[in-house]
Design a protein around this motif. Sequence first.
Motif, PDB file in Angstrom:
ATOM      1  N   LEU A 131      47.289  43.117  34.960  1.00  0.00           N
ATOM      2  CA  LEU A 131      46.951  41.760  35.380  1.00  0.00           C
ATOM      3  C   LEU A 131      48.093  41.107  36.150  1.00  0.00           C
ATOM      4  N   ALA A 132      49.328  41.398  35.761  1.00  0.00           N
ATOM      5  CA  ALA A 132      50.457  40.847  36.508  1.00  0.00           C
ATOM      6  C   ALA A 132      50.497  41.424  37.916  1.00  0.00           C
ATOM      7  N   ARG A 133      50.224  42.707  38.030  1.00  0.00           N
ATOM      8  CA  ARG A 133      50.235  43.340  39.355  1.00  0.00           C
ATOM      9  C   ARG A 133      49.100  42.806  40.225  1.00  0.00           C
ATOM     10  N   ALA A 134      47.942  42.546  39.612  1.00  0.00           N
ATOM     11  CA  ALA A 134      46.783  42.105  40.393  1.00  0.00           C
ATOM     12  C   ALA A 134      46.838  40.613  40.741  1.00  0.00           C
ATOM     13  N   TYR A 135      47.297  39.771  39.783  1.00  0.00           N
ATOM     14  CA  TYR A 135      47.205  38.334  39.971  1.00  0.00           C
ATOM     15  C   TYR A 135      48.566  37.624  40.014  1.00  0.00           C
ATOM     16  N   GLY A 136      49.620  38.321  39.660  1.00  0.00           N
ATOM     17  CA  GLY A 136      50.933  37.692  39.654  1.00  0.00           C
ATOM     18  C   GLY A 136      51.184  36.777  38.482  1.00  0.00           C
ATOM     19  N   TRP A 137      50.369  36.873  37.440  1.00  0.00           N
ATOM     20  CA  TRP A 137      50.534  36.010  36.275  1.00  0.00           C
ATOM     21  C   TRP A 137      51.701  36.491  35.412  1.00  0.00           C
TER      22      TRP A 137
ATOM     23  N   ILE B 181      49.194  35.708  30.559  1.00  0.00           N
ATOM     24  CA  ILE B 181      48.203  36.767  30.346  1.00  0.00           C
ATOM     25  C   ILE B 181      47.821  36.865  28.876  1.00  0.00           C
TER      26      ILE B 181
ATOM     27  N   ARG C 121      40.057  38.401  28.936  1.00  0.00           N
ATOM     28  CA  ARG C 121      41.040  39.320  29.528  1.00  0.00           C
ATOM     29  C   ARG C 121      40.369  40.638  29.911  1.00  0.00           C
TER      30      ARG C 121
ATOM     31  N   TYR D 227      38.557  40.292  33.200  1.00  0.00           N
ATOM     32  CA  TYR D 227      39.457  40.397  34.356  1.00  0.00           C
ATOM     33  C   TYR D 227      39.822  41.862  34.626  1.00  0.00           C
TER      34      TYR D 227
ATOM     35  N   ILE E 206      39.212  44.178  38.032  1.00  0.00           N
ATOM     36  CA  ILE E 206      40.235  44.978  38.727  1.00  0.00           C
ATOM     37  C   ILE E 206      39.742  46.399  38.912  1.00  0.00           C
TER      38      ILE E 206
ATOM     39  N   ASP F 238      37.262  46.565  41.724  1.00  0.00           N
ATOM     40  CA  ASP F 238      37.881  46.466  43.046  1.00  0.00           C
ATOM     41  C   ASP F 238      38.496  47.780  43.492  1.00  0.00           C
TER      42      ASP F 238
END
Length: 243
Positions: free
Chosen positions: A205-211, A216, A224, A227, A231, A234
């Motif tokens: 999630l950090a890699r995909a959204y920068g959160w 997260i 979660r 989400y 990913i 996609d």
Amino acid sequence: MPMGPVNHLEFLQRWDCDESAPAFRRLDRLLGLDADMQDAVHDTPGGRNLRYVRLQAELGGGGMDAQAACPACAELCEFALPLGAMLESAPPASDREVGIETRGERWRFRLPRMSDLAALPLGTDLGPALAETCRLDDHGAPVPEAVVEALGRELDAADPLATPVVELTCSACQTLFSASVDLASFVAREMDRLANRLLRDVHLLARAYGWSEDAILAIPPARRRRYLALIGQDSVPSRALAV
């Protein structure tokens, strides 16, 4: 007492990811999540194991599968630990006494506590050491070996969750046998799996959204997972619609 809602961020902050560390020490750090810890210093080994099982029920969710080697043919037999029955059990009172009669003498002992075990150096022969620590009578001599052996059997009966025993039938040769369970090791293994799963969630999630990790892990687990599913969608190449 149930722990209440799970806080995954606090779990990762408390959990020691060093798998070489003793399982009970790693789990004891997590016990800070339990709202009923003021009397934990007086836990018997079985009482502490009950706390570990509660951690598994709250954080790990499902049951725990285990394996034991058949003593007759060495076949690995799989079984599920009876977590439901364990959760319904009540720990013994830490001031409970057990008595051993031998050669006209009566020896009295209290149940061992986790604080007794923590005070012993690594590699200590637990049977004689705990017998001396927990004895309530002064007979002017060390506890005899026969009394130590009898005490072990009495303690197993008085505090059964200290070393749970399951009865199994070998699927290969049908031999009936008993297997003892190291609950701390099993629960620590499940906590490692949870930690790895949460770290993977944070990574994706950090890699995909920068959160951030905090953001997260504050997301409810069900959302979660949605989400993470997006990913995954996609990453699958889209296909042209047939006309």
